[in-house]
Design a protein around this motif. Structure first.
Motif, PDB file in Angstrom:
ATOM      1  N   THR A  13      -5.826 -12.721  -3.565  1.00  0.00           N
ATOM      2  CA  THR A  13      -5.191 -11.442  -3.282  1.00  0.00           C
ATOM      3  C   THR A  13      -5.546 -10.359  -4.294  1.00  0.00           C
ATOM      4  N   GLU A  14      -6.044 -10.743  -5.456  1.00  0.00           N
ATOM      5  CA  GLU A  14      -6.460  -9.778  -6.477  1.00  0.00           C
ATOM      6  C   GLU A  14      -7.467 -10.462  -7.398  1.00  0.00           C
ATOM      7  N   PRO A  15      -8.630  -9.812  -7.634  1.00  0.00           N
ATOM      8  CA  PRO A  15      -9.662 -10.483  -8.424  1.00  0.00           C
ATOM      9  C   PRO A  15      -9.356 -10.611  -9.907  1.00  0.00           C
ATOM     10  N   GLY A  16      -8.535  -9.749 -10.461  1.00  0.00           N
ATOM     11  CA  GLY A  16      -8.222  -9.841 -11.882  1.00  0.00           C
ATOM     12  C   GLY A  16      -9.278  -9.173 -12.741  1.00  0.00           C
ATOM     13  N   ALA A  17      -9.155  -9.338 -14.044  1.00  0.00           N
ATOM     14  CA  ALA A  17     -10.018  -8.641 -14.997  1.00  0.00           C
ATOM     15  C   ALA A  17     -11.375  -9.309 -15.179  1.00  0.00           C
ATOM     16  N   ARG A  18     -11.444 -10.615 -14.997  1.00  0.00           N
ATOM     17  CA  ARG A  18     -12.699 -11.343 -15.219  1.00  0.00           C
ATOM     18  C   ARG A  18     -13.417 -11.559 -13.889  1.00  0.00           C
ATOM     19  N   MET A  19     -13.941 -10.468 -13.334  1.00  0.00           N
ATOM     20  CA  MET A  19     -14.567 -10.493 -12.015  1.00  0.00           C
ATOM     21  C   MET A  19     -15.742 -11.465 -11.945  1.00  0.00           C
ATOM     22  N   THR A  20     -16.551 -11.524 -12.977  1.00  0.00           N
ATOM     23  CA  THR A  20     -17.715 -12.411 -12.969  1.00  0.00           C
ATOM     24  C   THR A  20     -17.290 -13.863 -12.800  1.00  0.00           C
ATOM     25  N   ASN A  21     -16.255 -14.259 -13.496  1.00  0.00           N
ATOM     26  CA  ASN A  21     -15.766 -15.634 -13.385  1.00  0.00           C
ATOM     27  C   ASN A  21     -15.202 -15.919 -12.000  1.00  0.00           C
ATOM     28  N   VAL A  22     -14.528 -14.945 -11.423  1.00  0.00           N
ATOM     29  CA  VAL A  22     -13.969 -15.105 -10.081  1.00  0.00           C
ATOM     30  C   VAL A  22     -15.096 -15.253  -9.062  1.00  0.00           C
ATOM     31  N   VAL A  23     -16.144 -14.447  -9.193  1.00  0.00           N
ATOM     32  CA  VAL A  23     -17.293 -14.541  -8.285  1.00  0.00           C
ATOM     33  C   VAL A  23     -17.939 -15.916  -8.390  1.00  0.00           C
ATOM     34  N   GLN A  24     -18.066 -16.438  -9.596  1.00  0.00           N
ATOM     35  CA  GLN A  24     -18.658 -17.764  -9.781  1.00  0.00           C
ATOM     36  C   GLN A  24     -17.808 -18.850  -9.128  1.00  0.00           C
ATOM     37  N   VAL A  25     -16.494 -18.746  -9.238  1.00  0.00           N
ATOM     38  CA  VAL A  25     -15.610 -19.732  -8.607  1.00  0.00           C
ATOM     39  C   VAL A  25     -15.704 -19.636  -7.093  1.00  0.00           C
ATOM     40  N   VAL A  26     -15.710 -18.421  -6.557  1.00  0.00           N
ATOM     41  CA  VAL A  26     -15.839 -18.236  -5.110  1.00  0.00           C
ATOM     42  C   VAL A  26     -17.161 -18.833  -4.629  1.00  0.00           C
ATOM     43  N   ARG A  27     -18.204 -18.609  -5.382  1.00  0.00           N
ATOM     44  CA  ARG A  27     -19.518 -19.155  -5.022  1.00  0.00           C
ATOM     45  C   ARG A  27     -19.502 -20.685  -5.030  1.00  0.00           C
ATOM     46  N   ARG A  28     -18.883 -21.254  -6.048  1.00  0.00           N
ATOM     47  CA  ARG A  28     -18.808 -22.714  -6.152  1.00  0.00           C
ATOM     48  C   ARG A  28     -17.975 -23.307  -5.008  1.00  0.00           C
ATOM     49  N   GLY A  31     -20.088 -22.129  -1.471  1.00  0.00           N
ATOM     50  CA  GLY A  31     -21.510 -22.402  -1.323  1.00  0.00           C
ATOM     51  C   GLY A  31     -22.298 -21.207  -0.820  1.00  0.00           C
ATOM     52  N   LEU A  32     -21.682 -20.037  -0.843  1.00  0.00           N
ATOM     53  CA  LEU A  32     -22.354 -18.824  -0.385  1.00  0.00           C
ATOM     54  C   LEU A  32     -23.263 -18.262  -1.468  1.00  0.00           C
ATOM     55  N   ALA A  41     -15.067 -11.589  -3.286  1.00  0.00           N
ATOM     56  CA  ALA A  41     -14.179 -11.466  -4.440  1.00  0.00           C
ATOM     57  C   ALA A  41     -13.669 -10.043  -4.621  1.00  0.00           C
ATOM     58  N   THR A  42     -14.434  -9.055  -4.191  1.00  0.00           N
ATOM     59  CA  THR A  42     -14.011  -7.666  -4.387  1.00  0.00           C
ATOM     60  C   THR A  42     -13.225  -7.105  -3.209  1.00  0.00           C
ATOM     61  N   GLN A  43     -13.421  -7.646  -2.020  1.00  0.00           N
ATOM     62  CA  GLN A  43     -12.717  -7.145  -0.844  1.00  0.00           C
ATOM     63  C   GLN A  43     -11.528  -8.042  -0.535  1.00  0.00           C
ATOM     64  N   VAL A  44     -10.516  -7.938  -1.347  1.00  0.00           N
ATOM     65  CA  VAL A  44      -9.351  -8.796  -1.196  1.00  0.00           C
ATOM     66  C   VAL A  44      -8.263  -8.067  -0.414  1.00  0.00           C
ATOM     67  N   PRO A  45      -7.411  -8.724   0.286  1.00  0.00           N
ATOM     68  CA  PRO A  45      -7.391 -10.163   0.488  1.00  0.00           C
ATOM     69  C   PRO A  45      -8.471 -10.574   1.479  1.00  0.00           C
ATOM     70  N   ALA A  46      -9.174 -11.625   1.160  1.00  0.00           N
ATOM     71  CA  ALA A  46     -10.221 -12.175   2.017  1.00  0.00           C
ATOM     72  C   ALA A  46     -10.026 -13.682   2.091  1.00  0.00           C
ATOM     73  N   VAL A  47     -10.196 -14.226   3.242  1.00  0.00           N
ATOM     74  CA  VAL A  47     -10.084 -15.671   3.411  1.00  0.00           C
ATOM     75  C   VAL A  47     -11.416 -16.280   2.991  1.00  0.00           C
ATOM     76  N   ILE A  48     -11.383 -17.135   1.955  1.00  0.00           N
ATOM     77  CA  ILE A  48     -12.632 -17.742   1.498  1.00  0.00           C
ATOM     78  C   ILE A  48     -12.796 -19.170   1.997  1.00  0.00           C
ATOM     79  N   LEU A  49     -11.711 -19.840   2.284  1.00  0.00           N
ATOM     80  CA  LEU A  49     -11.758 -21.192   2.830  1.00  0.00           C
ATOM     81  C   LEU A  49     -10.886 -21.240   4.071  1.00  0.00           C
ATOM     82  N   VAL A  50     -11.421 -21.782   5.138  1.00  0.00           N
ATOM     83  CA  VAL A  50     -10.685 -21.842   6.396  1.00  0.00           C
ATOM     84  C   VAL A  50     -10.611 -23.287   6.854  1.00  0.00           C
ATOM     85  N   GLY A  51      -9.420 -23.714   7.199  1.00  0.00           N
ATOM     86  CA  GLY A  51      -9.233 -25.024   7.792  1.00  0.00           C
ATOM     87  C   GLY A  51      -9.442 -26.199   6.857  1.00  0.00           C
TER      88      GLY A  51
END
Length: 76
Positions: A13-28, A31-32, A41-51
């Motif tokens: 719902t919010e990326p926080g101050a450490r955007m680079t770390n959040v992007v790395q976690v989202v990527r991990r 797998g995108l 990570a920047t267009q929140v709220p976004a569904v990153i995992l479904v089902g």
């Protein structure tokens, strides 16, 4: 209400101050590509995992919170 094996979603719902770390976690987690992970990570709220399972969604939320992002806990 019984949860059972109801699929859950991971929603930051919010990326926080450490955007680079959040992007790395989202990527991990997804797998995108790096670019697509940054967009999610920047267009929140976004569904990153479904089902995913409740445990998988909770682990994703925990990983996002660990790097400073805010994310919703999965609900039944």
């Amino acid at each position: 209400m019984v949860c059972g094996d109801v699929p859950h979603d991971g929603v930051p719902t919010e990326p926080g101050a450490r955007m680079t770390n959040v992007v790395q976690v989202v990527r991990r987690l997804t797998g995108l590509s790096l670019w697509r992970s940054k967009v999610l990570a920047t267009q929140v709220p976004a569904v990153i995992l479904v089902g995913v399972t409740q445990e998988g969604a909770a682990a994703a939320v925990s990983a996002l919170r660990h790097v400073g992002a805010r994310a919703r806990r999965p609900r039944c």
